[in-house]
Design an enzyme around this catalytic site. Structure first.
Site, PDB file in Angstrom:
ATOM      1  N   THR A 186       0.868  -1.174   0.000  1.00  0.00           N
ATOM      2  CA  THR A 186       0.000   0.000   0.000  1.00  0.00           C
ATOM      3  C   THR A 186       0.908   1.228   0.000  1.00  0.00           C
ATOM      4  OG1 THR A 186      -0.051   0.097   2.388  1.00  0.00           O
ATOM      5  CG2 THR A 186      -1.797  -1.157   1.332  1.00  0.00           C
ATOM      6  N   GLU A 331      -5.829  -3.977   0.013  1.00  0.00           N
ATOM      7  CA  GLU A 331      -6.034  -5.033   1.014  1.00  0.00           C
ATOM      8  C   GLU A 331      -7.213  -5.949   0.673  1.00  0.00           C
ATOM      9  OE1 GLU A 331      -5.431  -1.893   1.525  1.00  0.00           O
ATOM     10  OE2 GLU A 331      -4.252  -1.517   3.341  1.00  0.00           O
ATOM     11  N   LYS A 440     -13.658  18.070  10.426  1.00  0.00           N
ATOM     12  CA  LYS A 440     -14.610  18.151  11.530  1.00  0.00           C
ATOM     13  C   LYS A 440     -14.803  19.617  11.891  1.00  0.00           C
ATOM     14  CE  LYS A 440     -15.802  14.559  14.691  1.00  0.00           C
ATOM     15  NZ  LYS A 440     -15.428  13.611  15.682  1.00  0.00           N
ATOM     16  N   TRP A 445     -19.086  16.240  10.880  1.00  0.00           N
ATOM     17  CA  TRP A 445     -18.267  15.905   9.735  1.00  0.00           C
ATOM     18  C   TRP A 445     -18.761  16.561   8.445  1.00  0.00           C
ATOM     19  CZ3 TRP A 445     -17.769   9.928  10.771  1.00  0.00           C
ATOM     20  CH2 TRP A 445     -16.737   9.730  11.682  1.00  0.00           C
TER      21      TRP A 445
HETATM   22  P1  ADP Z   1      -3.575   3.917  -1.895  1.00  0.00           P
HETATM   23  O1  ADP Z   1      -4.484   4.885  -2.597  1.00  0.00           O
HETATM   24  O2  ADP Z   1      -3.386   4.229  -0.443  1.00  0.00           O
HETATM   25  O3  ADP Z   1      -2.385   3.542  -2.653  1.00  0.00           O
HETATM   26  P2  ADP Z   1      -5.432   1.908  -2.600  1.00  0.00           P
HETATM   27  O4  ADP Z   1      -5.200   2.045  -4.048  1.00  0.00           O
HETATM   28  O5  ADP Z   1      -5.568   0.569  -2.026  1.00  0.00           O
HETATM   29  O6  ADP Z   1      -4.297   2.535  -1.793  1.00  0.00           O
HETATM   30  O7  ADP Z   1      -6.617   2.849  -2.230  1.00  0.00           O
HETATM   31  C1  ADP Z   1      -7.731   2.465  -1.506  1.00  0.00           C
HETATM   32  C2  ADP Z   1      -8.518   3.667  -1.098  1.00  0.00           C
HETATM   33  O8  ADP Z   1      -8.942   4.409  -2.233  1.00  0.00           O
HETATM   34  C3  ADP Z   1      -9.796   3.324  -0.391  1.00  0.00           C
HETATM   35  O9  ADP Z   1      -9.561   3.034   0.964  1.00  0.00           O
HETATM   36  C4  ADP Z   1     -10.609   4.589  -0.596  1.00  0.00           C
HETATM   37  O10 ADP Z   1     -10.245   5.596   0.329  1.00  0.00           O
HETATM   38  C5  ADP Z   1     -10.183   5.043  -1.955  1.00  0.00           C
HETATM   39  N1  ADP Z   1     -11.179   4.631  -2.963  1.00  0.00           N
HETATM   40  C6  ADP Z   1     -11.117   3.590  -3.798  1.00  0.00           C
HETATM   41  N2  ADP Z   1     -12.207   3.549  -4.590  1.00  0.00           N
HETATM   42  C7  ADP Z   1     -12.989   4.599  -4.233  1.00  0.00           C
HETATM   43  C8  ADP Z   1     -14.262   5.105  -4.661  1.00  0.00           C
HETATM   44  N3  ADP Z   1     -14.947   4.549  -5.650  1.00  0.00           N
HETATM   45  N4  ADP Z   1     -14.748   6.193  -4.040  1.00  0.00           N
HETATM   46  C9  ADP Z   1     -14.073   6.785  -3.031  1.00  0.00           C
HETATM   47  N5  ADP Z   1     -12.875   6.365  -2.594  1.00  0.00           N
HETATM   48  C10 ADP Z   1     -12.338   5.285  -3.184  1.00  0.00           C
END
Ligand code: ADP
Length: 544
Positions: A186, A331, A440, A445
């Protein structure tokens, strides 16, 4: 004797074998680094994957070893994936957009034994590999000259290695489905990057889950353009799902601009594709400016960050292309939900379906969801109350590699996604923010995502980002940062007018600031950490 069903391990070599045997002539089209196009069938691809497995053996790589890849989406990268996983080794995808220190940290943490890479990344590898003592072999995928990358490393040409490999007696499947297959870190926006170790079983079941009608609904009559990089959360599983049903695959290499994607979409008859919103915004802009229309494209999956309404409507209203808004994370292998229109909305005017399309959709079989507050108490699933989104399932990580970051799991195995969401009784899920981006104000929120999505609906706005800034009375107030479209200027008054009536009054940003460009992180998402650091340096003024 009990008389149970056969024990048929769910390992990904079976996907390769199925595709090779029954869809052997189905094509994979790839765009290479020099812009040229190659085409090859599944049978040829997976025969070569077995040779990759043999070639890796000849270099001393064995089951359980980590083999990293640093490459764009193309057929040889796919061969490498299956060749590595097929022998029980672990394919570790590296994101070349990460900083060099992050990359060497990750390679060392994973103890990668070999790296398979596009030649264009040789200068980057030359920087990181001197700090990575576990790597002994580097294999370049392009047939070009072998670039120098440092002493003490064995450097190979992929084509020569594969041609010389002896695939008789190669290891190909035959192990437990709980064997590790893939590894992806990640991005580590908080703390060090964390490794997610996918099993054969999780990849296999995730592929089946993503193929169902309420997710991607792919079949052998589809042509899938795999835009989302293989290093971004498993290309959302498409590298497994497409061969599993024999869908034709189109792999666009490094050229992800609107014009290049459209050229492939038309030349290959693409019906389905998946990518982050910024990529689809590029395609939409290209279509509008060039007056082109896609002929066979019928749906695109958009996820990775929230999909703005303007994008969903633009694709449908102007081109008849349906958007599936999907949510997921590394994950989760990565799919967690998808917004395929439910029965009660089918046949309704498009307008009535838009509120549902803007949600992140519903969880498919294999993903359990629930909401908790900060004290781990249940939050009602009434479609309004928001809480921390927690998940469990067959394709959800049970821990990070090496047991890092264990606090993300509770004692019942629920994984805290770090997302704040609401959940309706029918499972319709809506993300309002990432917990670390939450604003916040006066104890309540404010959803930065919702404000951003409405702001990008304004014709002068290219990218919008909302961050919280300290406020003496309200603790925090939202500030809207805008990157205007080329040739446009941003008028704060006009933007406020656009937001008025669409958001609660007290959500109205205290400041609307035009910025030259909004920084994007390694997976194409808005980098709010960088923006908050700019705010702390006083770049956007003070509030009060
Ligand atoms: P990172 O962006 O930290 O590299 P990921 O690609 O695994 O890791 O990103 C996952 C995160 O991306 C989710 O926890 C969420 O916050 C965001 N995310 C993914 N898809 C969506 C979506 N359709 N709408 C809003 N947020 C999203």
């Amino acid at each position: 004797m009990l008389g149970l069903m056969q024990d048929w391990p769910l390992t990904v070599d079976k996907i390769a074998d199925h595709a090779a045997r029954w869809h052997g002539e189905q094509r994979i089209t790839s765009r290479l680094a020099d812009g040229s196009i190659t085409r090859q069938g599944f049978a040829e691809t997976f025969a070569r994957a077995r040779r990759v497995s043999a070639a890796l053996r000849s270099l001393g790589v064995g089951p359980g070893d980590r083999v990293a890849t640093m490459a764009w989406n193309h057929a040889k990268h796919l061969e490498t994936w299956y060749g590595t996983m097929g022998m029980g080794a672990v394919c570790h995808t590296l994101n070349p957009r990460l900083f060099t220190e992050q990359l060497s940290w990750i390679v060392n943490h994973a103890e990668d034994r070999a790296i398979v890479a596009d030649a264009q990344f040789a200068p980057l590898l030359a920087k990181i590999l001197p700090d990575c003592p576990t790597v002994r072999d580097v294999i370049f995928l392009d047939p070009a000259e072998l670039p120098p990358i440092g002493d003490g490393l064995r450097v190979h040409r992929y084509d020569e290695l594969v041609a010389a490999a002896d695939p008789t007696g190669v290891i190909w499947g035959g192990f437990d489905e709980r064997t590790a297959a893939g590894l992806c870190y990640t991005s580590g926006t908080t703390g060090n990057p964390k490794g997610v170790l996918y099993s054969h079983r999780s990849n296999f079941l995730h592929a089946l889950m993503s193929l169902q009608a309420d997710v991607f609904a792919l079949s052998a009559s589809d042509v899938a353009l795999m835009v989302v990089p293989m290093f971004h959360a498993n290309s959302w599983g498409l590298a497994f799902a497409a061969p599993a049903v024999g869908a034709k695959l189109v792999m666009p290499g490094a050229q992800l601009d609107g014009a290049s994607l459209f050229e492939l979409i038309e030349a290959e008859g693409v019906t389905f594709s998946a990518a982050v919103p910024t990529v689809w915004q590029g395609l939409l802009t290209y279509l509008r400016e060039s007056g082109s229309r896609p002929t066979r494209l019928r749906k695109v999956a958009i996820g990775g960050s929230a999909c703005p309404e303007a994008l969903i409507r633009g694709f449908w209203d102007e081109y008849g292309v349906e958007v599936i808004h999907a949510w997921g994370m590394t994950e989760l292998s990565p799919i967690g939900s998808a917004s395929v229109i439910p029965l009660e909305l089918q046949g309704q005017p498009y307008e009535n379906t838009v509120p549902f399309r803007l949600t992140q959709g519903r969880p498919p079989i294999g993903v359990e969801m629930q909401l908790s507050d900060d004290e781990n108490r249940d939050v009602p699933h009434d479609g309004r109350a928001v809480g921390r989104l927690k998940v469990r399932g067959f394709a959800v990580a049970a821990s990070y590699m090496g047991g890092d970051g264990q606090a993300a799991w509770d004692e019942d195995g629920w994984f805290d996604t770090g997302d704040i969401a609401s959940l309706a009784p029918d499972g319709t899920m809506r993300i309002t923010d990432r917990a670390k981006d939450v604003i916040k104000s006066g104890g309540e929120w404010i959803s930065s995502i919702e404000i951003e999505n409405i702001a990008v609906g304004h014709p002068d706005v290219a990218v919008a980002a909302v961050i919280g800034m300290p406020h003496p009375k309200w603790d925090e107030r939202p500030v809207l940062l805008i990157q205007p479209r080329p040739g446009c200027t941003v008028d704060a008054h006009g933007i406020r007018g656009h937001l008025e009536g669409r958001i609660a009054k007290w959500w109205m940003p205290d400041a609307v600031v035009a910025v030259e460009s909004i920084p994007l992180g390694a997976t194409g998402k808005i980098d709010k950490k960088a923006l908050r650091a700019d705010a702390e340096r006083g770049r956007f003024g003070t509030l009060g």
